[in-house]
Write an enzyme that holds these catalytic residues in place. Structure first.
Site, PDB file in Angstrom:
ATOM      1  N   ASP A 284     -13.609   5.656   2.332  1.00 50.96           N
ATOM      2  CA  ASP A 284     -12.489   5.593   3.277  1.00 50.96           C
ATOM      3  C   ASP A 284     -11.776   6.940   3.414  1.00 50.96           C
ATOM      4  O   ASP A 284     -11.312   7.283   4.493  1.00 50.96           O
ATOM      5  CB  ASP A 284     -11.492   4.510   2.845  1.00 50.96           C
ATOM      6  CG  ASP A 284     -10.466   4.261   3.934  1.00 50.96           C
ATOM      7  OD1 ASP A 284     -10.868   4.129   5.106  1.00 50.96           O
ATOM      8  OD2 ASP A 284      -9.261   4.233   3.621  1.00 50.96           O
ATOM      9  N   ASP A 285     -11.701   7.697   2.314  1.00 47.71           N
ATOM     10  CA  ASP A 285     -10.994   8.987   2.373  1.00 47.71           C
ATOM     11  C   ASP A 285     -11.718   9.957   3.309  1.00 47.71           C
ATOM     12  O   ASP A 285     -11.086  10.772   3.980  1.00 47.71           O
ATOM     13  CB  ASP A 285     -10.899   9.609   0.976  1.00 47.71           C
ATOM     14  CG  ASP A 285     -10.294   8.634  -0.014  1.00 47.71           C
ATOM     15  OD1 ASP A 285      -9.206   8.122   0.267  1.00 47.71           O
ATOM     16  OD2 ASP A 285     -10.938   8.334  -1.042  1.00 47.71           O
TER      17      ASP A 285
ATOM     18  N   ASN B  64      -2.964   5.696  10.499  1.00 43.73           N
ATOM     19  CA  ASN B  64      -3.133   4.971   9.240  1.00 43.73           C
ATOM     20  C   ASN B  64      -4.574   4.449   9.118  1.00 43.73           C
ATOM     21  O   ASN B  64      -5.072   3.791  10.035  1.00 43.73           O
ATOM     22  CB  ASN B  64      -2.143   3.797   9.267  1.00 43.73           C
ATOM     23  CG  ASN B  64      -1.973   3.157   7.928  1.00 43.73           C
ATOM     24  OD1 ASN B  64      -2.898   3.148   7.123  1.00 43.73           O
ATOM     25  ND2 ASN B  64      -0.800   2.611   7.686  1.00 43.73           N
TER      26      ASN B  64
ATOM     27  N   GLU C  57     -13.176   4.882  -3.270  1.00 44.91           N
ATOM     28  CA  GLU C  57     -11.774   5.140  -2.958  1.00 44.91           C
ATOM     29  C   GLU C  57     -11.175   6.105  -3.972  1.00 44.91           C
ATOM     30  O   GLU C  57     -11.274   5.877  -5.182  1.00 44.91           O
ATOM     31  CB  GLU C  57     -11.046   3.785  -3.041  1.00 44.91           C
ATOM     32  CG  GLU C  57      -9.739   3.714  -2.368  1.00 44.91           C
ATOM     33  CD  GLU C  57      -9.822   3.866  -0.859  1.00 44.91           C
ATOM     34  OE1 GLU C  57      -9.032   4.657  -0.342  1.00 44.91           O
ATOM     35  OE2 GLU C  57     -10.654   3.227  -0.207  1.00 44.91           O
ATOM     36  N   ASP C  58     -10.575   7.165  -3.486  1.00 44.34           N
ATOM     37  CA  ASP C  58      -9.820   8.099  -4.323  1.00 44.34           C
ATOM     38  C   ASP C  58     -10.626   8.700  -5.477  1.00 44.34           C
ATOM     39  O   ASP C  58     -10.124   8.856  -6.599  1.00 44.34           O
ATOM     40  CB  ASP C  58      -8.524   7.442  -4.831  1.00 44.34           C
ATOM     41  CG  ASP C  58      -7.493   7.348  -3.701  1.00 44.34           C
ATOM     42  OD1 ASP C  58      -7.815   7.799  -2.582  1.00 44.34           O
ATOM     43  OD2 ASP C  58      -6.380   6.859  -3.939  1.00 44.34           O
TER      44      ASP C  58
ATOM     45  N   LYS D 158      -6.037  -2.072  -1.424  1.00 45.23           N
ATOM     46  CA  LYS D 158      -6.937  -1.959  -0.268  1.00 45.23           C
ATOM     47  C   LYS D 158      -7.574  -3.313   0.037  1.00 45.23           C
ATOM     48  O   LYS D 158      -7.748  -3.683   1.191  1.00 45.23           O
ATOM     49  CB  LYS D 158      -8.040  -0.933  -0.552  1.00 45.23           C
ATOM     50  CG  LYS D 158      -7.557   0.497  -0.380  1.00 45.23           C
ATOM     51  CD  LYS D 158      -8.090   1.134   0.895  1.00 45.23           C
ATOM     52  CE  LYS D 158      -7.154   2.195   1.417  1.00 45.23           C
ATOM     53  NZ  LYS D 158      -7.710   3.440   1.848  1.00 45.23           N
TER      54      LYS D 158
ATOM     55  N   ASN E 277       0.178  13.401   3.371  1.00 46.99           N
ATOM     56  CA  ASN E 277       1.077  12.391   2.798  1.00 46.99           C
ATOM     57  C   ASN E 277       1.553  12.855   1.435  1.00 46.99           C
ATOM     58  O   ASN E 277       0.856  13.640   0.796  1.00 46.99           O
ATOM     59  CB  ASN E 277       0.315  11.073   2.619  1.00 46.99           C
ATOM     60  CG  ASN E 277      -0.193  10.524   3.932  1.00 46.99           C
ATOM     61  OD1 ASN E 277       0.557  10.409   4.869  1.00 46.99           O
ATOM     62  ND2 ASN E 277      -1.475  10.205   3.971  1.00 46.99           N
TER      63      ASN E 277
ATOM     64  N   ARG F 184      -8.404  10.955  -8.329  1.00 45.19           N
ATOM     65  CA  ARG F 184      -7.527  11.598  -7.336  1.00 45.19           C
ATOM     66  C   ARG F 184      -6.799  10.505  -6.564  1.00 45.19           C
ATOM     67  O   ARG F 184      -7.126  10.200  -5.427  1.00 45.19           O
ATOM     68  CB  ARG F 184      -8.369  12.486  -6.404  1.00 45.19           C
ATOM     69  CG  ARG F 184      -7.594  13.534  -5.694  1.00 45.19           C
ATOM     70  CD  ARG F 184      -7.838  13.500  -4.198  1.00 45.19           C
ATOM     71  NE  ARG F 184      -7.705  12.142  -3.660  1.00 45.19           N
ATOM     72  CZ  ARG F 184      -7.993  11.812  -2.408  1.00 45.19           C
ATOM     73  NH1 ARG F 184      -8.444  12.691  -1.585  1.00 45.19           N
ATOM     74  NH2 ARG F 184      -7.828  10.567  -1.971  1.00 45.19           N
TER      75      ARG F 184
ATOM     76  N   TYR G  61       0.839  -1.192   0.000  1.00 39.53           N
ATOM     77  CA  TYR G  61       0.000   0.000   0.000  1.00 39.53           C
ATOM     78  C   TYR G  61       0.880   1.251   0.000  1.00 39.53           C
ATOM     79  O   TYR G  61       1.952   1.230  -0.564  1.00 39.53           O
ATOM     80  CB  TYR G  61      -1.042  -0.069   1.145  1.00 39.53           C
ATOM     81  CG  TYR G  61      -2.210   0.777   0.743  1.00 39.53           C
ATOM     82  CD1 TYR G  61      -2.979   0.430  -0.371  1.00 39.53           C
ATOM     83  CD2 TYR G  61      -2.473   1.974   1.382  1.00 39.53           C
ATOM     84  CE1 TYR G  61      -3.984   1.253  -0.826  1.00 39.53           C
ATOM     85  CE2 TYR G  61      -3.482   2.796   0.932  1.00 39.53           C
ATOM     86  CZ  TYR G  61      -4.233   2.442  -0.180  1.00 39.53           C
ATOM     87  OH  TYR G  61      -5.209   3.263  -0.633  1.00 39.53           O
TER      88      TYR G  61
HETATM   89  P1  NAD Z   1      -8.420  17.179  -0.714  1.00 43.97           P
HETATM   90  O1  NAD Z   1      -7.816  17.558  -1.992  1.00 43.97           O
HETATM   91  O2  NAD Z   1      -9.823  16.727  -0.666  1.00 43.97           O
HETATM   92  O3  NAD Z   1      -8.289  18.430   0.314  1.00 43.97           O
HETATM   93  C1  NAD Z   1      -7.181  19.262   0.478  1.00 43.97           C
HETATM   94  C2  NAD Z   1      -7.662  20.591   1.014  1.00 43.97           C
HETATM   95  O4  NAD Z   1      -6.555  21.405   1.389  1.00 43.97           O
HETATM   96  C3  NAD Z   1      -8.474  21.390  -0.008  1.00 43.97           C
HETATM   97  O5  NAD Z   1      -9.606  21.924   0.630  1.00 43.97           O
HETATM   98  C4  NAD Z   1      -7.524  22.515  -0.406  1.00 43.97           C
HETATM   99  O6  NAD Z   1      -8.219  23.690  -0.749  1.00 43.97           O
HETATM  100  C5  NAD Z   1      -6.753  22.724   0.868  1.00 43.97           C
HETATM  101  N1  NAD Z   1      -5.456  23.376   0.657  1.00 43.97           N
HETATM  102  C6  NAD Z   1      -4.603  23.222  -0.370  1.00 43.97           C
HETATM  103  N2  NAD Z   1      -3.527  24.007  -0.195  1.00 43.97           N
HETATM  104  C7  NAD Z   1      -3.701  24.644   0.969  1.00 43.97           C
HETATM  105  C8  NAD Z   1      -2.928  25.585   1.696  1.00 43.97           C
HETATM  106  N3  NAD Z   1      -1.771  26.022   1.247  1.00 43.97           N
HETATM  107  N4  NAD Z   1      -3.417  26.041   2.846  1.00 43.97           N
HETATM  108  C9  NAD Z   1      -4.594  25.601   3.319  1.00 43.97           C
HETATM  109  N5  NAD Z   1      -5.364  24.704   2.682  1.00 43.97           N
HETATM  110  C10 NAD Z   1      -4.916  24.240   1.512  1.00 43.97           C
HETATM  111  O7  NAD Z   1      -7.469  16.089  -0.081  1.00 43.97           O
HETATM  112  P2  NAD Z   1      -7.796  15.144   1.171  1.00 43.97           P
HETATM  113  O8  NAD Z   1      -8.322  13.852   0.727  1.00 43.97           O
HETATM  114  O9  NAD Z   1      -8.583  15.906   2.160  1.00 43.97           O
HETATM  115  O10 NAD Z   1      -6.329  14.867   1.723  1.00 43.97           O
HETATM  116  C11 NAD Z   1      -5.555  15.908   2.263  1.00 43.97           C
HETATM  117  C12 NAD Z   1      -4.278  15.342   2.846  1.00 43.97           C
HETATM  118  O11 NAD Z   1      -4.593  14.486   3.948  1.00 43.97           O
HETATM  119  C13 NAD Z   1      -3.486  14.497   1.853  1.00 43.97           C
HETATM  120  O12 NAD Z   1      -2.123  14.823   1.927  1.00 43.97           O
HETATM  121  C14 NAD Z   1      -3.704  13.096   2.322  1.00 43.97           C
HETATM  122  O13 NAD Z   1      -2.592  12.292   2.064  1.00 43.97           O
HETATM  123  C15 NAD Z   1      -3.895  13.275   3.803  1.00 43.97           C
HETATM  124  N6  NAD Z   1      -4.684  12.169   4.384  1.00 43.97           N
HETATM  125  C16 NAD Z   1      -4.213  11.562   5.507  1.00 43.97           C
HETATM  126  C17 NAD Z   1      -4.921  10.510   6.058  1.00 43.97           C
HETATM  127  C18 NAD Z   1      -4.434   9.854   7.312  1.00 43.97           C
HETATM  128  O14 NAD Z   1      -3.582  10.360   7.977  1.00 43.97           O
HETATM  129  N7  NAD Z   1      -4.948   8.703   7.688  1.00 43.97           N
HETATM  130  C19 NAD Z   1      -6.099  10.086   5.465  1.00 43.97           C
HETATM  131  C20 NAD Z   1      -6.575  10.748   4.333  1.00 43.97           C
HETATM  132  C21 NAD Z   1      -5.853  11.804   3.799  1.00 43.97           C
END
Ligand code: NAD
Length: 590
Positions: free
Chosen positions: A304-305, A490, A281-282, A209, A446, A191, A138
């Site tokens: 999941d996201d 995670n 997913e994604d 997954k 990430n 995405r 993964y």
């Molecule tokens: P997404 O694209 O849906 O959301 C990202 C958000 O951040 C958007 O609203 C965007 O406008 C905002 N953004 C972008 N640049 C910015 C900045 N400079 N300042 C403030 N806000 C800003 O993505 P997502 O699915 O919400 O994922 C976001 C992050 O979280 C990714 O890096 C992902 O890897 C991480 N994530 C971590 C986990 C975990 O820890 N288990 C799970 C899911 C996602």
């Protein structure tokens, strides 16, 4: 023996073909039931294959582990070298070989080859070496695999539903060889992780997954179905890549996209019934929220996201409170990033506060603030906000920088979900440490390079007072003679157990209270010993036990809410969950 096996195999295939072609008379229905019962419970399907075919059948192949007796009984003598080895020795050898590879992608490809060659060995290897191999099957390696999927493609590992299949999606689903599907993971590839639109090459995600569903959650591999919906891609590089495996056209949107999704969703229900779990997913967030909202009323769906992330992060917070003190309602939360992860987590925090305090959810949302790329989400921006951000627009003067928001809101919890690295600067983290004895700081973006701050920075800039967790793993950090082992939030802690809970209870809908139950079950498993080391999550080595407990909590909630169909409820749900889990040790063949 061999002719008897071959006849049985031919008869079975013939019955299945009649059924799949749509001729479903009561007689055929009874016969197909019989075939499935025999395959499922007696598991004599290995009898259909023998000799060379058995060695090429990944579901039953044991390689050098076939005993002398089995080699005689199944026409394998001479087809294998004389050594007979244990599954443990096979694992030792493969781990030795995997560790020789320099590149993570080579390890990924070797793992995929193994999955296609010897399924039980693949899962035993993964379970026994989960901490080392999770990043191979993964994230982060699966991301690179998806980017290069066209190049490394050898065998289809899942089902492709494309725009060309409009009007024929049911037929496409019928082509999948397994009938007893319990979990589908589906992506449209728009995405993929933080890598953007990878079109059909996103297939690596559902495949990965579902491997975790089996290894960590114990869902049978034959009950898992990875699907990619190919509606084109806007990724020019892929469209111009001669090895690209998907449709060479721009992404379909609007009516065309939604009609295909609608056909897909109803075909899934028609063929696999009400109780099949469909995990989105994604998907890009402009579709993810709408699809979840639309289908959660009519199907067993989970994103999941959005929901899995929310549940694991809430679990981290509940555990962190045992270190920091106070109730969820007594804390103030500030997010950087208001996408699928940020707003999903924010909503689940508000919901848990609402359940704990009995206050209306609208009131509880006021404890949670979000900053997006345009600054603090406030009332004066409401008209221009996407709908999923609107609930978070509170009364406040507009602020554009995170630092200003931290100074003004004075959060006790700071969570990064922006996907943008190094945004929790020294001054932001020091500000958190100036008004909190134990600031809770989660840098969830990430991969590691996108993390809002590193573990080392969080501990250094707070003099070791931060309660820190991250999305990507960080190595232990030494600070002032103390070693901190930062926890990783995670999603793999939650979704396999969550899905197993739905499957074993025969749930027909996902309810938000099930997510809360999963969070609480995970938080309960973090011990003082973990806290003393600086981690708010239990170690991953116990993941199957953790998954069984999460499954039991989710199933219990399903029964409580009247959403479970497997009746009567088992008396001991943890034991029942454990007993349902697939274990990949080899079986003895008669
Ligand atoms: P997404 O694209 O849906 O959301 C990202 C958000 O951040 C958007 O609203 C965007 O406008 C905002 N953004 C972008 N640049 C910015 C900045 N400079 N300042 C403030 N806000 C800003 O993505 P997502 O699915 O919400 O994922 C976001 C992050 O979280 C990714 O890096 C992902 O890897 C991480 N994530 C971590 C986990 C975990 O820890 N288990 C799970 C899911 C996602």
């Amino acid at each position: 023996m061999i002719s008897c096996n071959m006849t049985m195999s031919l008869v079975t295939q013939r019955i299945k073909r009649i059924w799949y072609s749509g001729q479903r008379s009561p007689l055929v229905a009874n016969m197909i039931c019989l075939v499935h019962l025999v395959e499922k419970y007696a598991d004599v399907s290995y009898l259909y294959n023998s000799g060379y075919t058995l060695l090429r059948d990944p579901h039953h192949n044991k390689g050098l582990s076939f005993t002398e007796k089995e080699r005689d009984a199944h026409y394998l003598r001479g087809l294998l070298p004389p050594a007979v080895v244990s599954q443990e020795l096979q694992i030792k050898k493969i781990m030795h070989n995997l560790r020789q590879y320099q590149l993570p992608l080579q390890r990924y490809m070797a793992m995929m080859d193994l999955q296609e060659r010897n399924e039980r060995l693949f899962y035993k290897l993964l379970i026994d070496n989960v901490e080392e191999l999770l990043p191979v099957v993964y994230t982060p390696t699966v991301g690179e695999a998806c980017q290069k999927y066209g190049c490394i493609f050898r065998q289809p590992q899942g089902l492709y539903v494309t725009l060309r299949d409009k009007g024929k999606v049911l037929e496409v689903l019928r082509n999948w060889p397994q009938r007893n599907i319990q979990v589908i993971v589906v992506t449209d590839g728009e995405r993929i992780l933080g890598l953007g639109d990878l079109g059909s090459q996103g297939m690596g995600i559902p495949v990965g997954k579902l491997a975790l569903y089996t290894a960590l959650g114990g869902v049978r591999p034959s009950a898992c179905l990875p699907i990619t919906i190919d509606v084109g891609t806007n990724n020019e590089e892929l469209l111009n890549d001669e090895f690209y495996i998907g449709l060479r056209q721009k992404r379909a949107t609007g009516k065309e996209y939604h009609e295909l999704m609608e056909e897909f969703m109803s075909a899934v229900k028609q063929i696999y019934g009400e109780k099949v779990l469909i995990q989105f997913e994604d998907f890009a967030n402009h579709n993810a929220f709408d699809l979840l909202a639309k289908y959660s009323k009519s199907h067993l769906v989970f994103n999941d996201d959005i929901q899995g992330t929310a549940s694991v992060v809430l679990a981290g917070l509940l555990a962190a409170l045992k270190v920091v003190g106070g109730t969820l309602a007594e804390h103030t939360y500030l997010f950087l990033g208001a996408g699928e992860a940020g707003t999903g987590i924010a909503e689940l925090i508000a919901l848990e506060i609402s359940r704990q305090t009995k206050a209306p959810i609208e009131e509880c949302r006021k404890k949670v603030w979000l900053v997006d790329s345009k600054g603090l989400i406030v009332n004066s921006r409401k008209d221009s906000l996407q709908s999923f951000k609107k609930p978070w627009a509170h009364e406040h003067e507009p602020l554009t920088s995170l630092f200003d928001a931290v100074q003004s809101i004075k959060p006790t919890v700071l969570i990064g979900t922006s996907g943008v690295g190094r945004t929790f600067t020294k001054e932001v983290v020091e500000a958190m440490a100036s008004f909190n004895e134990r600031p809770i700081i989660f840098s969830l973006s990430n991969p590691t390079s996108h993390s809002e701050c590193t573990a080392e920075e969080a501990y250094n800039w707070t003099q070791g007072r931060a309660v820190f967790a991250s999305g990507s793993p960080f190595a232990p950090v030494e600070y002032n003679g103390q070693t901190f082992v930062p926890g990783q939030s995670n999603n793999a802690y939650i979704f396999p157990g969550f899905g197993l809970g739905l499957v074993i209870s025969g749930a027909i809908r996902v309810h938000e209270d099930m997510l809360l139950a999963a969070s609480e079950a995970l938080a309960d498993q973090a011990t003082q010993e973990n806290f003393d080391k600086g981690s708010i999550f239990p170690p991953f080595t116990n993941i199957r036990k953790i998954s069984a407990r999460i499954a039991a909590a989710v199933a219990e909630k399903a029964y409580e809410l009247g959403l479970a169909t497997r009746l009567p409820p088992p008396r001991d749900l943890v034991k029942y969950a454990e007993s349902c889990m697939y274990t990949p040790v080899y079986r003895n063949y008669r």
